[in-house]
Design an enzyme around this catalytic site. Structure first.
Site, PDB file in Angstrom:
ATOM      1  N   SER A 188       0.823  -1.206   0.000  1.00  0.00           N
ATOM      2  CA  SER A 188       0.000   0.000   0.000  1.00  0.00           C
ATOM      3  C   SER A 188       0.857   1.255   0.000  1.00  0.00           C
ATOM      4  CB  SER A 188      -0.891   0.035   1.246  1.00  0.00           C
ATOM      5  OG  SER A 188      -1.717  -1.086   1.275  1.00  0.00           O
ATOM      6  N   HIS A 210      -3.709   0.433  -5.133  1.00  0.00           N
ATOM      7  CA  HIS A 210      -3.159  -0.768  -5.759  1.00  0.00           C
ATOM      8  C   HIS A 210      -3.583  -0.808  -7.219  1.00  0.00           C
ATOM      9  CE1 HIS A 210      -1.823  -2.835  -2.038  1.00  0.00           C
ATOM     10  NE2 HIS A 210      -2.722  -2.044  -1.506  1.00  0.00           N
ATOM     11  N   HIS A 254      -5.467  -8.986  -0.938  1.00  0.00           N
ATOM     12  CA  HIS A 254      -5.547  -9.034   0.518  1.00  0.00           C
ATOM     13  C   HIS A 254      -6.685  -9.938   0.980  1.00  0.00           C
ATOM     14  CE1 HIS A 254      -3.629  -5.133  -0.363  1.00  0.00           C
ATOM     15  NE2 HIS A 254      -2.941  -5.356   0.741  1.00  0.00           N
ATOM     16  N   TYR A 301      -8.640  -9.307   3.434  1.00  0.00           N
ATOM     17  CA  TYR A 301      -9.835  -8.511   3.776  1.00  0.00           C
ATOM     18  C   TYR A 301     -10.686  -8.168   2.564  1.00  0.00           C
ATOM     19  CZ  TYR A 301      -6.932  -4.519   2.356  1.00  0.00           C
ATOM     20  OH  TYR A 301      -6.128  -3.664   1.662  1.00  0.00           O
ATOM     21  N   GLU A 302     -10.135  -8.304   1.366  1.00  0.00           N
ATOM     22  CA  GLU A 302     -10.928  -8.047   0.162  1.00  0.00           C
ATOM     23  C   GLU A 302     -11.865  -9.218  -0.149  1.00  0.00           C
ATOM     24  OE1 GLU A 302      -8.544  -5.882  -3.128  1.00  0.00           O
ATOM     25  OE2 GLU A 302      -7.051  -7.011  -1.981  1.00  0.00           O
ATOM     26  N   ALA A 332       2.918  -1.927   3.893  1.00  0.00           N
ATOM     27  CA  ALA A 332       2.719  -0.846   4.847  1.00  0.00           C
ATOM     28  C   ALA A 332       2.338  -1.489   6.171  1.00  0.00           C
ATOM     29  CB  ALA A 332       1.600   0.072   4.368  1.00  0.00           C
ATOM     30  N   MET A 374      -1.669  -6.183   7.163  1.00  0.00           N
ATOM     31  CA  MET A 374      -2.734  -7.059   6.671  1.00  0.00           C
ATOM     32  C   MET A 374      -2.315  -7.873   5.444  1.00  0.00           C
ATOM     33  SD  MET A 374      -5.770  -4.205   6.981  1.00  0.00           S
ATOM     34  CE  MET A 374      -5.845  -3.086   8.395  1.00  0.00           C
ATOM     35  N   SER A 375      -1.023  -8.204   5.353  1.00  0.00           N
ATOM     36  CA  SER A 375      -0.553  -8.921   4.148  1.00  0.00           C
ATOM     37  C   SER A 375       0.714  -9.708   4.447  1.00  0.00           C
ATOM     38  CB  SER A 375      -0.275  -7.907   3.029  1.00  0.00           C
ATOM     39  OG  SER A 375       0.837  -7.094   3.358  1.00  0.00           O
ATOM     40  N   ASN A 383       2.512   4.355  10.076  1.00  0.00           N
ATOM     41  CA  ASN A 383       1.829   4.986  11.211  1.00  0.00           C
ATOM     42  C   ASN A 383       2.249   4.264  12.482  1.00  0.00           C
ATOM     43  OD1 ASN A 383       0.106   2.828   9.822  1.00  0.00           O
ATOM     44  ND2 ASN A 383      -0.815   2.924  11.853  1.00  0.00           N
ATOM     45  N   HIS A 423      -6.481   5.003   6.389  1.00  0.00           N
ATOM     46  CA  HIS A 423      -5.889   4.537   5.133  1.00  0.00           C
ATOM     47  C   HIS A 423      -5.192   5.695   4.423  1.00  0.00           C
ATOM     48  CE1 HIS A 423      -5.185   1.702   1.982  1.00  0.00           C
ATOM     49  NE2 HIS A 423      -5.910   2.346   1.086  1.00  0.00           N
TER      50      HIS A 423
END
Ligand code: HPA
Length: 287
Positions: free
Chosen positions: A38, A69, A91, A93-94, A121, A222-223, A246, A260
């Site tokens: 990301s 992306h 991902h 979550y997708e 990220a 998340m990856s 972050n 995001h």
């Protein structure tokens, strides 16, 4: 939530990509795979003599949906190395299964790519991390996989690797050493630590942030863990780099909030430094 692909499916995608590459006389067979996380997609703009292959055109490839992306393979030259970059990844979550998420990694393995560089990220958990830091991933916690959504779940394809692969050295020590050496020469500070993969898409609650930190993680995202596992299973050398976009918020009384937008913005700021680092590393791999 699992899907299974046959060796024929991986090879259909491989054959399609090979045909596209062979139509470009300047492009040689890729030797290094690169997954751009990301906010890091623009790194692909540094690739020379590039050919672009949209995921939607490749047999069995899922389509990328998330903001930031682009959703294409970029094959070309970076620091004297032919790279195959994923501009955008898939991902959990997708709604993709771990097998879909890692489909491109296996296709790279079938293409003969033996080195995979994974970027992402991540939120900083380690108290010494700041937004904008880079972190070498030394090991990971695959919480999603440990909870049953493992990329190697289901029938094992022996063409890739064994049923019960060791994950003691998922991230290649030689590549890690080379990266730290490159970073020192270029005077680019690099943190080191453990990456924990969570499902997302929500960011962590402060209690979850404290839980993950207490569990031994330095950065959360998340990856990456599924791709690293599948690549290591297939015998590829894996390097992982997190962009700390972050600092994870660990108190309900904090004024800060993860977003995001912040992830993408800090990612963009990190791109020039990460590009220099990767070009330095690839130069060493080429030499
Ligand atoms: N948590 C999870 N994933 C992330 C974060 C975070 O704070 N930052 C970037 N990806």
């Amino acid at each position: 939530m699992h899907t299974h692909f046959s060796i024929q499916a991986y090879d259909a995608a491989k054959a399609f990509i090979q045909t596209r590459i062979s139509h470009q006389s300047v492009t040689r067979q890729p030797t290094v795979g690169l997954v751009l996380g990301s906010g890091l997609s623009s790194l692909a703009e540094s690739i020379q003599d590039a050919i672009h292959i949209p995921y939607a055109e490749i047999p069995h490839f899922p389509a990328s949906t998330v903001e930031g992306h682009a959703g294409q393979l970029v094959v070309g030259q970076l620091a004297g190395v032919t790279v195959c970059a994923m501009q955008g990844r898939f991902h959990f979550y997708e709604g993709y299964t771990p097998q879909q998420i890692t489909f491109p990694v296996r296709v790279m393995a079938r293409l003969g790519i033996q080195t995979l560089i994974l970027t992402n990220a991540a939120g900083g958990l380690n108290h010494s991390f700041r937004a904008g830091d880079l972190m070498l991933i030394e090991d990971h916690l695959n919480l999603v996989g440990m909870a049953g959504n493992h990329p190697l779940y289901g029938p094992n394809l022996a063409e890739f690797g064994p049923r019960f692969p060791s994950m003691t050295r998922t991230y290649d020590l030689g590549l890690a050493r080379l990266l730290l050496e490159t970073a020192a020469e270029l005077e680019i500070p690099v943190q080191r630590g453990v990456y924990v993969m969570v499902s997302g898409p929500s960011f962590e609650t402060p209690a979850e942030v404290r839980f993950l930190r207490n569990g031994g993680a330095d950065a959360v995202g998340m990856s990456t863990a599924p791709e690293a596992i599948v690549a290591h299973h297939a015998g590829m050398r894996v390097l992982g780099i997190s962009s700390i976009t972050n600092v994870a918020v660990d108190s309900v009384e904090s004024d800060a909030d993860a977003s995001h937008a912040e992830v993408l913005e800090t990612g963009q700021q990190i791109v020039p430094r990460l590009t220099r680092l990767l070009i330095g590393l690839l130069g060493k791999l080429a030499g």
